[in-house]
Enzyme design. Structure first.
Site, PDB file in Angstrom:
ATOM      1  CG  ASN A  96      -1.643   1.254   1.617  1.00 41.56           C
ATOM      2  OD1 ASN A  96      -1.684   2.108   0.521  1.00 41.56           O
ATOM      3  ND2 ASN A  96      -2.355   1.202   2.391  1.00 41.56           N
TER       4      ASN A  96
ATOM      5  CE  LYS B 127      -0.264   3.496   4.670  1.00 36.13           C
ATOM      6  NZ  LYS B 127      -0.314   3.781   5.964  1.00 36.13           N
TER       7      LYS B 127
ATOM      8  CG  HIS C 147      -5.917   2.107   5.114  1.00 38.05           C
ATOM      9  ND1 HIS C 147      -5.603   3.059   5.731  1.00 38.05           N
ATOM     10  CD2 HIS C 147      -4.740   1.264   4.822  1.00 38.05           C
ATOM     11  CE1 HIS C 147      -4.451   2.792   6.204  1.00 38.05           C
ATOM     12  NE2 HIS C 147      -3.940   1.882   5.791  1.00 38.05           N
TER      13      HIS C 147
ATOM     14  CD  GLU D  68      -3.223   5.785   6.344  1.00 38.34           C
ATOM     15  OE1 GLU D  68      -2.957   5.863   5.051  1.00 38.34           O
ATOM     16  OE2 GLU D  68      -2.222   5.392   7.115  1.00 38.34           O
TER      17      GLU D  68
ATOM     18  CD  GLU E  98      -3.506  -2.314   7.347  1.00 40.64           C
ATOM     19  OE1 GLU E  98      -2.635  -2.462   6.727  1.00 40.64           O
ATOM     20  OE2 GLU E  98      -4.259  -0.979   7.100  1.00 40.64           O
TER      21      GLU E  98
ATOM     22  N   GLY F 133       2.228   2.639  10.696  1.00 37.91           N
ATOM     23  CA  GLY F 133       2.982   3.901  10.487  1.00 37.91           C
ATOM     24  C   GLY F 133       3.884   4.267  11.708  1.00 37.91           C
TER      25      GLY F 133
ATOM     26  CB  SER G 286       4.942  -1.392  12.220  1.00 34.93           C
ATOM     27  OG  SER G 286       4.433  -0.012  12.296  1.00 34.93           O
TER      28      SER G 286
HETATM   29  P1  PGA Z   1       2.676   0.549   7.734  1.00 31.99           P
HETATM   30  O1  PGA Z   1       1.092   0.644   7.014  1.00 31.99           O
HETATM   31  O2  PGA Z   1       3.215  -0.716   7.092  1.00 31.99           O
HETATM   32  O3  PGA Z   1       3.399   1.743   7.168  1.00 31.99           O
HETATM   33  O4  PGA Z   1       2.197   0.584   9.083  1.00 31.99           O
HETATM   34  C1  PGA Z   1       0.269  -0.451   6.776  1.00 31.99           C
HETATM   35  C2  PGA Z   1      -1.007   0.274   6.424  1.00 31.99           C
HETATM   36  O5  PGA Z   1      -1.505   1.176   6.519  1.00 31.99           O
HETATM   37  O6  PGA Z   1      -1.717  -0.648   5.266  1.00 31.99           O
END
Ligand code: PGA
Length: 251
Positions: A9, A11, A95, A97, A167, A173, A213
C-alpha cells in the site's frame, strides 16, 4: 491451503517516474518467487504506469480506494469500471486512514465492497481498532462491527474470494507492530466471525492479512501464525529491497 498474499500500500507516495524506478529494481528480485500472491497498490495517477510495468509478471495491481457509485456527477471520485480498465484486480477498501481522516463510515465501506465485487474486483477490506478502543477492551467488538458491515450483502462464495486486512490503527506507521501472538488471536476471532455469518467453508477459504509496521525483520513471526495469511505493507513497501525481502519471507 490458503495462498499467502502480500500487498504493498503505497498510500500517497510515488510519481509515475518513481513507480517505474521501483519496478525496475523490485521485479527482478521476485521473478522466481512462487507460492505467494503479490500485489502493488499505487496511487490512482500511477495505476497505468504500474499496469504497464507489471505486464508479463506475476504481480497483481490494486487501487487504494474506489467510489461506491456508478459513473456520474461525483467530483473527485473513481468508479469500479475505471479501475478494471486500468488493469486492477484488487482494491483496498475501508483503510483506517479513509475511515479516520476522511470519515468513511462502516456502511459506506460496505457499499464500496459490494460495488467492487459487482465489478469482479477482489476487495481488500481493512478493519481494526484504535488504541483507545483496544485499551477499553473493544477490539473484537470493533472488528465485528466493521467486518459485518463491510461484508453485508455478499454471498458466502464472494466472502471466500475476498481478502480481509486486520490493521490495528495504533500499529500503522508507528513502528509499534502488534505482538504476533495477539495478532493471531485477533485474526482467529475474525475468522470465527466469518464462520458464524457466512459458514465454515467461507471462513476456511477467506484470506486474512495482518497490517501495521510489517518489516523484513518481523514478517516471519506473522507468517508462522496459523490464521495469518499474509500482510498489507505500507512504509516498508516503498523500498524495493525491503518489500522484496518481505515477499520472499511470506512463502
Ligand atoms: P505501515 O502501514 O506498514 O506503514 O504501518 C500499513 C497500512 O497502513 O496498510
Amino acid at each position: 491451503m490458503r495462498t499467502p498474499v502480500i500487498a504493498a500500500n503505497w498510500k500517497m507516495n510515488k510519481t509515475q517516474a518513481a513507480a517505474r524506478q521501483f519496478l525496475a529494481d523490485f521485479l527482478p528480485r521476485v521473478a522466481g518467487l512462487e507460492g505467494v500472491e503479490l500485489i502493488i497498490c499505487p496511487p490512482f495517477t500511477a495505476l497505468a504506469a504500474v499496469a504497464e510495468g507489471l505486464r508479463g509478471s506475476r504481480v497483481g495491481l490494486g487501487a487504494q480506494n474506489m467510489s461506491e457509485k456508478d459513473p456520474g456527477a461525483y467530483t473527485g471520485e473513481v468508479a469500479g469500471e475505471m479501475l478494471v480498465e486500468a488493469g486492477c484486480r484488487y482494491v483496498i477498501l475501508g483503510h483506517s486512514e479513509r475511515r479516520h481522516i476522511y470519515g468513511e463510515t462502516d456502511q459506506l465501506v460496505g457499499a464500496k465492497v459490494r460495488t467492487a465485487v459487482r465489478h469482479g474486483l477482489i476487495p481488500i477490506l481493512c478493519i481494526g481498532e484504535t488504541l483507545e478502543e483496544r485499551e477499553a477492551g473493544q477490539t473484537d467488538a470493533v472488528n465485528r462491527r466493521q467486518l459485518l458491515a463491510g461484508l453485508e450483502g455478499l454471498t458466502a462464495g464472494e466472502v471466500a474470494g475476498a481478502i480481509i486486512a486486520y490493521e490495528p490503527v495504533w500499529a500503522i506507521g508507528t513502528g509499534k507492530n502488534c505482538d504476533p501472538g495477539e495478532a493471531q488471536r485477533t485474526i482467529a476471532a475474525v475468522r470465527a466471525m466469518v464462520a458464524e455469518a457466512f459458514g465454515a467453508d467461507a471462513a476456511a477459504r477467506v484470506r486474512i492479512q495482518y497490517g501495521g509496521s510489517v518489516k523484513p525483520g518481523n514478517i516471519g513471526s506473522y507468517m508462522a501464525q496459523p490464521d495469518i495469511d499474509g500482510a498489507l505493507v505500507g512504509g516498508a513497501s516503498l523500498d524495493p529491497a525491503s518489500f522484496a525481502e518481505i515477499c520472499a519471507a511470506a512463502r
